[in-house]
Design a protein around this motif. Structure first.
Motif, mmCIF file in Angstrom:
data_model
loop_
_atom_site.group_PDB
_atom_site.id
_atom_site.type_symbol
_atom_site.label_atom_id
_atom_site.label_comp_id
_atom_site.label_asym_id
_atom_site.label_seq_id
_atom_site.Cartn_x
_atom_site.Cartn_y
_atom_site.Cartn_z
ATOM 1 N N TRP A 1 42.394 40.629 37.516
ATOM 2 C CA TRP A 1 41.142 40.935 36.805
ATOM 3 C C TRP A 1 41.274 40.174 35.599
ATOM 4 C CZ3 TRP A 1 42.374 46.698 37.786
ATOM 5 C CH2 TRP A 1 41.997 47.354 39.110
ATOM 6 N N LEU A 2 42.326 40.261 34.753
ATOM 7 C CA LEU A 2 42.388 39.130 33.814
ATOM 8 C C LEU A 2 42.185 37.954 33.805
ATOM 9 C CD1 LEU A 2 45.676 40.693 31.986
ATOM 10 C CD2 LEU A 2 43.216 40.971 31.435
ATOM 11 N N ALA A 3 42.537 37.029 34.638
ATOM 12 C CA ALA A 3 42.143 35.790 35.283
ATOM 13 C C ALA A 3 40.645 35.809 35.553
ATOM 14 C CB ALA A 3 42.783 35.253 36.600
ATOM 15 N N LYS A 4 40.065 36.617 36.160
ATOM 16 C CA LYS A 4 38.560 36.623 36.058
ATOM 17 C C LYS A 4 37.922 36.820 35.010
ATOM 18 C CE LYS A 4 36.665 38.841 40.018
ATOM 19 N NZ LYS A 4 36.163 39.772 40.956
ATOM 20 N N ALA A 5 38.457 37.615 34.056
ATOM 21 C CA ALA A 5 37.744 37.741 32.791
ATOM 22 C C ALA A 5 37.935 36.412 32.064
ATOM 23 C CB ALA A 5 38.408 38.865 31.835
ATOM 24 N N LEU B 1 28.613 42.809 30.582
ATOM 25 C CA LEU B 1 29.351 44.151 30.225
ATOM 26 C C LEU B 1 30.499 43.726 31.222
ATOM 27 C CD1 LEU B 1 26.469 46.525 30.881
ATOM 28 C CD2 LEU B 1 27.162 45.419 28.906
ATOM 29 N N LEU B 2 31.793 43.902 30.843
ATOM 30 C CA LEU B 2 32.886 44.281 31.374
ATOM 31 C C LEU B 2 33.832 45.456 31.307
ATOM 32 C CD1 LEU B 2 34.464 40.636 30.164
ATOM 33 C CD2 LEU B 2 33.151 41.039 31.915
ATOM 34 N N VAL B 3 33.490 45.913 32.437
ATOM 35 C CA VAL B 3 33.614 47.543 32.486
ATOM 36 C C VAL B 3 34.745 48.047 33.229
ATOM 37 C CG1 VAL B 3 32.337 49.792 32.659
ATOM 38 C CG2 VAL B 3 31.296 47.972 32.045
ATOM 39 N N THR B 4 35.642 48.850 32.596
ATOM 40 C CA THR B 4 36.804 49.361 33.576
ATOM 41 C C THR B 4 36.639 50.769 33.897
ATOM 42 O OG1 THR B 4 38.231 50.174 31.576
ATOM 43 C CG2 THR B 4 38.498 48.079 32.368
ATOM 44 N N MET B 5 37.124 51.228 34.915
ATOM 45 C CA MET B 5 36.951 52.505 35.515
ATOM 46 C C MET B 5 38.016 53.022 36.410
ATOM 47 S SD MET B 5 33.524 51.899 38.013
ATOM 48 C CE MET B 5 32.722 51.159 37.043
ATOM 49 N N ASP B 6 38.267 54.263 36.442
ATOM 50 C CA ASP B 6 39.214 54.733 37.571
ATOM 51 C C ASP B 6 38.596 54.960 38.825
ATOM 52 O OD1 ASP B 6 41.467 54.544 35.896
ATOM 53 O OD2 ASP B 6 41.387 56.491 34.997
ATOM 54 N N THR B 7 37.265 55.205 38.899
ATOM 55 C CA THR B 7 36.446 55.435 40.069
ATOM 56 C C THR B 7 36.372 54.066 40.686
ATOM 57 O OG1 THR B 7 35.265 57.202 38.833
ATOM 58 C CG2 THR B 7 34.221 56.261 40.955
ATOM 59 N N LYS C 1 43.393 53.306 37.346
ATOM 60 C CA LYS C 1 44.558 54.045 37.452
ATOM 61 C C LYS C 1 45.258 53.779 38.949
ATOM 62 C CE LYS C 1 45.114 59.209 38.090
ATOM 63 N NZ LYS C 1 45.791 59.318 39.336
ATOM 64 N N ASP C 2 46.755 53.554 38.471
ATOM 65 C CA ASP C 2 47.441 53.368 39.518
ATOM 66 C C ASP C 2 47.240 51.784 40.265
ATOM 67 O OD1 ASP C 2 48.711 55.717 39.483
ATOM 68 O OD2 ASP C 2 46.968 56.686 40.935
ATOM 69 N N SER C 3 46.699 50.846 39.351
ATOM 70 C CA SER C 3 46.269 49.638 40.113
ATOM 71 C C SER C 3 47.863 48.828 39.836
ATOM 72 C CB SER C 3 45.225 49.134 39.142
ATOM 73 O OG SER C 3 45.564 48.958 37.724
ATOM 74 N N PHE D 1 43.861 48.400 28.341
ATOM 75 C CA PHE D 1 43.702 47.118 29.317
ATOM 76 C C PHE D 1 42.361 46.476 29.000
ATOM 77 C CE2 PHE D 1 42.263 45.440 33.766
ATOM 78 C CZ PHE D 1 43.239 44.500 33.553
ATOM 79 N N CYS D 2 41.360 47.177 28.445
ATOM 80 C CA CYS D 2 40.086 46.584 27.878
ATOM 81 C C CYS D 2 40.567 45.617 26.881
ATOM 82 C CB CYS D 2 39.074 47.826 27.445
ATOM 83 S SG CYS D 2 38.228 48.560 28.567
#
Length: 192
Positions: free
Chosen positions: A181-185, A126-132, A171-173, A17-18
């Motif tokens: 999120w992709l539109a935001k990026a 920084l475009l950062v993904t996380m499960d938290t 996770k589970d999105s 997804f990153c």
């Protein structure tokens, strides 16, 4: 006014997804007339370990020489990566350890506690993904990975301002959430 933008994909898997976030950002940045280069750390051939620290010169592999050239070229650097165990993936950290060297990213002043920031004049995002959940990462964990990247690497080297955008929990999105999120990026790329 167009910019020279370097996107560094710090996830070892380009199909993550990153990777999708990086591609969406690049599409937006190019649509706005910017010149964009991409470094995918998972595609580079290099030893991520700085074996002797700064006590001995470790010759840079050609991909790392090209990485330094791209950083020098860039006016704006975008890092796209996941948070794993509170920080960036080891491969991205290895890239930084090997590329952001004394004499390139910073230079200590003789007999002083201060240093010269050799990468000044650049900004970063920084475009950062996380499960938290991002709020939990911020208020409970106190953002160790964000602080490391922003303060002790990029700002230490003179790169600022540094914006941070967190996406999560991954996770589970839902697909709809990921599309948002992709539109935001993409929008970040258009307004770099």
């Amino acid at each position: 006014m167009s910019k020279r933008i370097l996107v560094v994909l710090g996830h070892p898997d380009n199909d993550s997804f990153c990777g999708a976030i990086a591609n969406s950002y690049i599409e937006g940045a190019k649509a706005a007339g910017n010149e964009v280069k991409l470094i995918s750390v998972g595609d580079l051939a290099f030893d991520p370990v700085l074996h002797k620290g700064y006590t001995a010169i470790q010759e840079l592999e050609p991909d790392l020489v090209a990485g330094q050239a791209a950083i020098t070229w860039a006016q704006h650097i975008v890092f796209v990566y996941p948070i794993w165990w509170g920080a960036m993936p080891a491969l991205l950290k290895g890239f930084i350890d090997r590329v952001f060297l004394p004499g390139f990213a910073f230079k200590y002043r003789e007999g002083s506690l201060f240093w010269d920031r050799l990468l000044s004049g650049r900004s970063a995002h920084l475009l950062v993904t996380m499960d938290t959940p991002p709020w939990y990462f911020r208020w409970v964990y106190r953002m160790p990975g964000h602080n490391q990247m922003k303060r002790t690497i990029l700002e230490f080297s003179g790169i600022k301002p540094v914006a941070i955008s967190s996406f999560g929990p991954i996770k589970d999105s839902s697909q709809a959430k990921r599309e948002k999120w992709l539109a935001k990026a993409n929008a970040y790329g258009r307004h770099a």
